[in-house]
Design an enzyme around this catalytic site. Structure first.
Site, PDB file in Angstrom:
ATOM      1  N   LYS A 199       2.921  -2.685   1.635  1.00  0.00           N
ATOM      2  CA  LYS A 199       2.331  -3.268   2.717  1.00  0.00           C
ATOM      3  C   LYS A 199       1.082  -2.357   3.071  1.00  0.00           C
ATOM      4  O   LYS A 199       1.199  -1.183   3.624  1.00  0.00           O
ATOM      5  CB  LYS A 199       2.877  -3.561   3.968  1.00  0.00           C
ATOM      6  CG  LYS A 199       1.950  -4.118   5.118  1.00  0.00           C
ATOM      7  CD  LYS A 199       3.098  -4.409   6.389  1.00  0.00           C
ATOM      8  CE  LYS A 199       2.236  -4.599   7.746  1.00  0.00           C
ATOM      9  NZ  LYS A 199       3.095  -4.933   8.759  1.00  0.00           N
ATOM     10  N   LYS A 252       1.305  -7.274   0.254  1.00  0.00           N
ATOM     11  CA  LYS A 252       0.652  -7.802   1.415  1.00  0.00           C
ATOM     12  C   LYS A 252      -0.403  -6.515   1.550  1.00  0.00           C
ATOM     13  O   LYS A 252      -0.432  -5.644   1.880  1.00  0.00           O
ATOM     14  CB  LYS A 252       1.543  -7.856   2.679  1.00  0.00           C
ATOM     15  CG  LYS A 252       1.011  -8.190   4.087  1.00  0.00           C
ATOM     16  CD  LYS A 252       2.008  -7.993   5.089  1.00  0.00           C
ATOM     17  CE  LYS A 252       1.090  -8.184   6.355  1.00  0.00           C
ATOM     18  NZ  LYS A 252       1.989  -8.017   7.647  1.00  0.00           N
TER      19      LYS A 252
END
Ligand code: PBG
Length: 328
Positions: A199, A252
């Site tokens: 992330k 992400k």
């Protein structure tokens, strides 16, 4: 045609008409690929559209089943729950409240729509008064190791409420192993963990932070989220989480990181999700509203691209529209 003068292989032969194209299509999207993020909030009769995310709503618990039924009718069987709690404090203690907003949402969905698969986002930032993803030290730094127990409490509490899967998005080091042990000890060895392993510290989360009311009150998340410049490290993060017991990993945001997604999928061989985040959604919506792009065409193209890059599942706010278009 004279062979020898032109190549005999003519790729265009297989592009003439929908049926020929379908025959050799490598990537086929379906509603089964989508996980729909859902924001639940306190109150009654609330279905508030998020200003920066047209078409996405925060709903109160009494409105939740309308949303769930709409998803099921569209063939979407996976939801990712985010909670906007009634109150916040320094530690984010409402995150593991037995009657917290997400816990109640899990009970309602389990009772009324057993065919819906529930995934709960596990993080502190929606529940802390300062908006950071963990417990703060006196100097304002997030204390990694002290946060692990809080996250484990949250995950266990959500498992007790009936979530099928937990998805930690906090990016503390060592959280997967810690959480796995806590879940197992509490009797939830069958609850899988989808780790937000890879992330990035991204500008694309802006609209989500409005939606979840989780903008940090000072500083940013660069000390725990990843540097956008690194892909090797992205693979390493996924491998660590797998070693600690993650059942699925994630990249992400999605679109600026398709190279990372391809690497993570290829180099781990693990089920990999991609999160097509809020800012990516809002850009498409804004351009479409101005008549600058064809929304349907662009959305199906970008979702296809995410799947082609290696995503097994796509978490996307476009899920409802895309499912509708795919069914036509
Ligand atoms: C919580 C969390 C965030 C998102 C998912 N879980 C925000 C953040 O890290 O600031 C972002 C999702 C999106 O932008 O759609 N930590």
């Amino acid at each position: 045609m004279e062979y020898g003068k032109f190549p005999a292989y003519r790729p265009r032969r297989m592009r003439d008409g929908e049926l020929a194209r379908n025959m050799i299509r490598e990537t086929v999207l379906s509603a089964d690929d989508f996980i729909y993020p859902l924001f639940v909030k306190p109150g009654e009769g609330r279905r508030d559209e998020i200003a920066s995310m047209p078409g996405v709503f925060q709903v109160s618990l009494d409105m939740l089943m309308d949303e769930i039924r709409e998803l099921l009718e569209l063939g979407i069987h996976y939801v990712l729950l985010f909670g906007i709690p009634a109150s916040k404090d320094e530690l984010g203690s409402s995150a593991w409240d037995e009657h917290g907003i997400v816990q109640e949402a899990c009970r309602i969905i389990r009772a009324e729509a057993p065919e819906m698969y529930i995934i709960c986002d596990v993080c502190m930032c929606e529940y802390t008064s300062h908006g950071h993803c963990g417990k703060l030290d006196a100097d304002g730094y997030v204390n990694n190791d002290d946060t692990l127990q809080l996250l484990a409490n949250e995950a266990v509490s959500m498992a007790k409420a009936g979530t099928h899967m937990v998805a930690p998005s906090d990016m503390m080091d060592g959280r997967i192993g810690f959480m796995r042990r806590a879940l197992d000890e509490a009797g939830f060895e069958r609850v899988p963990i989808m780790s937000y392993s890879t992330k990035y510290a991204s500008g694309f989360y802006g609209p989500f932070r409005d939606a979840a009311d989780s903008t940090p009150s000072f500083g940013d998340r660069r000390a725990y989220q990843m540097d956008p410049a690194n892909s090797q490290e992205g693979v390493r993060e996924a491998l660590y989480d797998i070693a600690e017991g993650a059942d699925m990993v994630m990249v992400k945001p999605a679109l600026p990181y398709l190279d990372v997604l391809q690497r993570v999928k290829a180099e781990t061989g693990f089920p990999t999700a991609a999160y097509n985040v809020s800012g990516e959604y809002s850009m498409v919506k804004a351009a479409a509203r101005n008549g600058w792009i064809d929304e349907r065409r662009v959305v199906l193209e970008l979702l296809c691209g995410i799947k082609r890059a290696g995503a097994d599942m796509i978490i996307t706010y476009h899920a409802k529209d895309a499912a509708r278009w795919l069914a036509e």
